[in-house]
Design an enzyme around this catalytic site. Structure first.
Site, PDB file in Angstrom:
ATOM      1  CD  GLU A 255      44.362  39.766  38.634  1.00 15.85           C
ATOM      2  OE1 GLU A 255      44.450  41.066  39.369  1.00 15.85           O
ATOM      3  OE2 GLU A 255      43.607  39.904  37.435  1.00 15.85           O
TER       4      GLU A 255
ATOM      5  CB  CYS B 262      40.657  39.334  40.987  1.00 15.37           C
ATOM      6  SG  CYS B 262      40.531  39.359  39.060  1.00 15.37           S
TER       7      CYS B 262
END
Length: 161
Positions: A49, A80
């Site tokens: 991510e 993330c």
């Protein structure tokens, strides 16, 4: 788009990385994609991510990813999730839950929409079975390899004079 993220996760698996893939789109077009590279880069922040967000920001020439959608094969972790909020993504679609570190309700809920900084739409479950199966296979393979290594070390220790 989740199919692309899943293929990236399979590539990560082949490379010995935890099998997570991510894709960012804008207006239905892929602008960035990534898979985990923590082992390759020796960097605990090299999650799919985060790498994908960095690549999308570079592609757009802007850290604000307004209107962009992130597809990822695993529920984002707290690190993330923070980057997702900070980058102003419009939406996140994740596949399998991460019961140990998931930050969209499995462990904590950082993407619940109660933050003043940014509201983000979240969906989950698309390709969850396939993503979860890939994770199970990966970690089973790692446990089996570790068990085999331990057995070989024990045998070698027993045969020394």
């Amino acid at each position: 788009m989740m199919k692309v993220a899943l293929e990236l996760a399979r590539e990560a698996y082949r490379l010995g990385e935890v099998p997570v893939g991510a894709v960012i789109t804008l207006d239905g077009q892929i602008i960035a994609k990534a898979h985990n590279e923590t082992e390759k880069l020796k960097d605990p922040t090299a999650h799919a991510e985060l790498l994908c967000i960095q690549r999308a920001a570079k592609e757009l020439g802007n850290w604000r990813l307004n209107g962009c959608i992130l597809y990822c094969t695993l529920e984002p972790c707290a690190m993330c999730a923070g980057a997702i909020l900070e980058s102003r993504l419009a939406k996140v679609i994740w596949a399998a839950p991460d019961l140990r570190c998931g930050a969209n309700g499995s462990w904590v809920n950082l993407l619940d929409g109660s933050f003043a900084i940014h509201q983000i739409e979240v969906e989950s479950g698309e390709f969850a079975r396939e993503s979860a199966q890939l994770m199970r296979e990966f970690f089973k393979e790692r446990r089996d390899a570790r068990r085999d290594d331990n057995a070989a070390r024990e045998k070698a220790a027993q045969t020394r004079p």
